[in-house]
Scaffold this motif. Structure first.
Motif, mmCIF file in Angstrom:
data_model
loop_
_atom_site.group_PDB
_atom_site.id
_atom_site.type_symbol
_atom_site.label_atom_id
_atom_site.label_comp_id
_atom_site.label_asym_id
_atom_site.label_seq_id
_atom_site.Cartn_x
_atom_site.Cartn_y
_atom_site.Cartn_z
ATOM 1 N N HIS A 148 0.800 -1.225 0.000
ATOM 2 C CA HIS A 148 0.000 0.000 0.000
ATOM 3 C C HIS A 148 0.837 1.282 0.000
ATOM 4 N N PRO A 149 1.780 1.459 0.924
ATOM 5 C CA PRO A 149 2.522 2.730 0.921
ATOM 6 C C PRO A 149 3.286 2.971 -0.380
ATOM 7 N N PHE A 150 3.925 1.925 -0.899
ATOM 8 C CA PHE A 150 4.683 2.087 -2.135
ATOM 9 C C PHE A 150 3.740 2.368 -3.302
ATOM 10 N N GLY A 151 2.670 1.613 -3.393
ATOM 11 C CA GLY A 151 1.718 1.808 -4.480
ATOM 12 C C GLY A 151 1.144 3.215 -4.503
ATOM 13 N N ASP A 152 0.803 3.733 -3.326
ATOM 14 C CA ASP A 152 0.260 5.088 -3.274
ATOM 15 C C ASP A 152 1.280 6.152 -3.649
ATOM 16 N N GLU A 153 2.529 5.909 -3.364
ATOM 17 C CA GLU A 153 3.551 6.911 -3.665
ATOM 18 C C GLU A 153 4.070 6.810 -5.100
ATOM 19 N N TYR A 154 4.253 5.591 -5.599
ATOM 20 C CA TYR A 154 4.954 5.413 -6.874
ATOM 21 C C TYR A 154 4.107 4.827 -8.008
ATOM 22 N N LEU A 155 2.950 4.260 -7.724
ATOM 23 C CA LEU A 155 2.151 3.584 -8.764
ATOM 24 C C LEU A 155 0.756 4.199 -8.849
ATOM 25 N N ARG A 156 0.697 5.491 -9.003
ATOM 26 C CA ARG A 156 -0.582 6.207 -8.977
ATOM 27 C C ARG A 156 -1.242 6.329 -10.355
ATOM 28 N N HIS A 157 -0.551 6.014 -11.411
ATOM 29 C CA HIS A 157 -1.110 6.161 -12.762
ATOM 30 C C HIS A 157 -2.320 5.245 -12.924
ATOM 31 N N ALA A 158 -3.367 5.762 -13.515
ATOM 32 C CA ALA A 158 -4.617 4.999 -13.686
ATOM 33 C C ALA A 158 -4.412 3.714 -14.487
ATOM 34 N N ASP A 159 -3.441 3.679 -15.405
ATOM 35 C CA ASP A 159 -3.219 2.490 -16.231
ATOM 36 C C ASP A 159 -2.783 1.271 -15.416
ATOM 37 N N PHE A 160 -2.271 1.486 -14.211
ATOM 38 C CA PHE A 160 -1.885 0.337 -13.390
ATOM 39 C C PHE A 160 -3.093 -0.517 -13.021
ATOM 40 N N SER A 161 -4.261 0.084 -12.978
ATOM 41 C CA SER A 161 -5.469 -0.686 -12.632
ATOM 42 C C SER A 161 -5.844 -1.677 -13.730
ATOM 43 N N ASN A 162 -5.209 -1.588 -14.892
ATOM 44 C CA ASN A 162 -5.430 -2.581 -15.954
ATOM 45 C C ASN A 162 -4.760 -3.912 -15.632
ATOM 46 N N TYR A 163 -3.939 -3.908 -14.601
ATOM 47 C CA TYR A 163 -3.204 -5.101 -14.198
ATOM 48 C C TYR A 163 -3.710 -5.548 -12.832
ATOM 49 N N HIS A 164 -3.780 -6.856 -12.639
ATOM 50 C CA HIS A 164 -4.192 -7.365 -11.338
ATOM 51 C C HIS A 164 -3.152 -7.015 -10.286
ATOM 52 N N LEU A 165 -3.623 -6.879 -9.057
ATOM 53 C CA LEU A 165 -2.773 -6.511 -7.931
ATOM 54 C C LEU A 165 -2.555 -7.685 -6.995
ATOM 55 N N TRP A 166 -1.290 -7.916 -6.664
ATOM 56 C CA TRP A 166 -0.905 -8.831 -5.597
ATOM 57 C C TRP A 166 -0.416 -7.912 -4.485
ATOM 58 N N ILE A 167 -1.220 -7.787 -3.444
ATOM 59 C CA ILE A 167 -0.925 -6.857 -2.357
ATOM 60 C C ILE A 167 -0.233 -7.584 -1.208
ATOM 61 N N ALA A 168 0.809 -6.956 -0.684
ATOM 62 C CA ALA A 168 1.514 -7.487 0.481
ATOM 63 C C ALA A 168 1.177 -6.595 1.676
ATOM 64 N N GLU A 169 0.488 -7.167 2.645
ATOM 65 C CA GLU A 169 0.214 -6.448 3.894
ATOM 66 C C GLU A 169 -0.033 -7.487 4.974
ATOM 67 N N TYR A 170 0.727 -7.369 6.028
ATOM 68 C CA TYR A 170 0.773 -8.405 7.055
ATOM 69 C C TYR A 170 0.118 -7.946 8.359
ATOM 70 N N GLY A 171 -0.474 -8.912 9.071
ATOM 71 C CA GLY A 171 -0.987 -8.654 10.405
ATOM 72 C C GLY A 171 -2.215 -7.776 10.477
ATOM 73 N N VAL A 172 -2.999 -7.747 9.425
ATOM 74 C CA VAL A 172 -4.229 -6.947 9.416
ATOM 75 C C VAL A 172 -5.399 -7.837 9.000
ATOM 76 N N ALA A 173 -6.596 -7.406 9.346
ATOM 77 C CA ALA A 173 -7.787 -8.167 8.982
ATOM 78 C C ALA A 173 -8.174 -7.949 7.522
ATOM 79 N N LYS A 174 -7.785 -6.811 6.970
ATOM 80 C CA LYS A 174 -8.114 -6.475 5.588
ATOM 81 C C LYS A 174 -7.006 -5.567 5.044
ATOM 82 N N PRO A 175 -6.489 -5.849 3.850
ATOM 83 C CA PRO A 175 -5.396 -5.025 3.333
ATOM 84 C C PRO A 175 -5.882 -3.660 2.852
ATOM 85 N N LYS A 176 -5.007 -2.672 2.971
ATOM 86 C CA LYS A 176 -5.257 -1.366 2.373
ATOM 87 C C LYS A 176 -4.867 -1.461 0.905
ATOM 88 N N ILE A 177 -5.695 -0.920 0.052
ATOM 89 C CA ILE A 177 -5.480 -1.023 -1.389
ATOM 90 C C ILE A 177 -4.867 0.278 -1.914
#
Length: 171
Positions: free
Chosen positions: A127-156
């Motif tokens: 989440h932090p990296f994606g929000d800072e460096y991957l903000r272009h709308a075209d990235f949503s054309n690709y599926h996301l594999w999110i890494a976030e540990y120790g939470v009930a639900k990941p931040k997207i």
């Protein structure tokens, strides 16, 4: 997700534990190949697990050369192999990385791999990296594999807020 950091993998033990798929690191940057790539690929295939390869992106390296380096190890894609993955996170950048150039270059990498393999890659990030460096709308054309540990639900990350995630790495 495995690489040389996990050293020797007991693939049969992993399969018996109920793990159904794995990704193994193939390449990094323009000339680095994970020393355990071939062993991990063969082990995952021999244990009949769904499997695929990933590339660790380096912002300082040419995106086309990185894609070509990865494709040398990916192709030919075998039947049943999972889509290729681009791993991009904090270790991919330096404090001098230009965010706009990085977004353009990452899209070039993704398009190159998709055009030459015929398979749309997946993006692995957090989440932090994606929000800072991957903000272009075209990235949503690709599926996301999110890494976030120790939470009930990941931040997207922003680019995927409407689409959500395909894979959640939570441990």
């Amino acid at each position: 997700d495995v690489s040389h950091f996990q050293q020797k993998i007991n693939w049969e033990e992993i399969k018996q534990a109920g793990i159904q798929f794995t990704y193994y690191k193939a390449t990094q940057g323009v000339n680095s190949t994970d020393p355990n790539f071939q062993h991990n690929r063969e082990g995952a295939e021999a244990s009949a697990m769904y499997n695929g390869a990933y590339h660790f992106y380096m912002a300082a390296d040419d995106p086309v050369k990185q894609a070509e380096h990865f494709l040398q190890h990916l192709l030919p894609v075998k039947a049943g192999q999972l889509p290729p993955v681009l791993d991009i996170e904090q270790g991919s950048v330096t404090n001098t990385t230009d965010k706009e150039k990085l977004m353009k270059d990452v899209l070039i990498w993704l398009q190159t791999v998709e055009q030459k393999s015929g398979i749309r890659p997946i993006i692995y990030t957090n989440h932090p990296f994606g929000d800072e460096y991957l903000r272009h709308a075209d990235f949503s054309n690709y599926h996301l594999w999110i890494a976030e540990y120790g939470v009930a639900k990941p931040k997207i990350p922003f680019a995927w807020t409407k689409k959500g995630w395909l894979i959640w790495q939570r441990t």
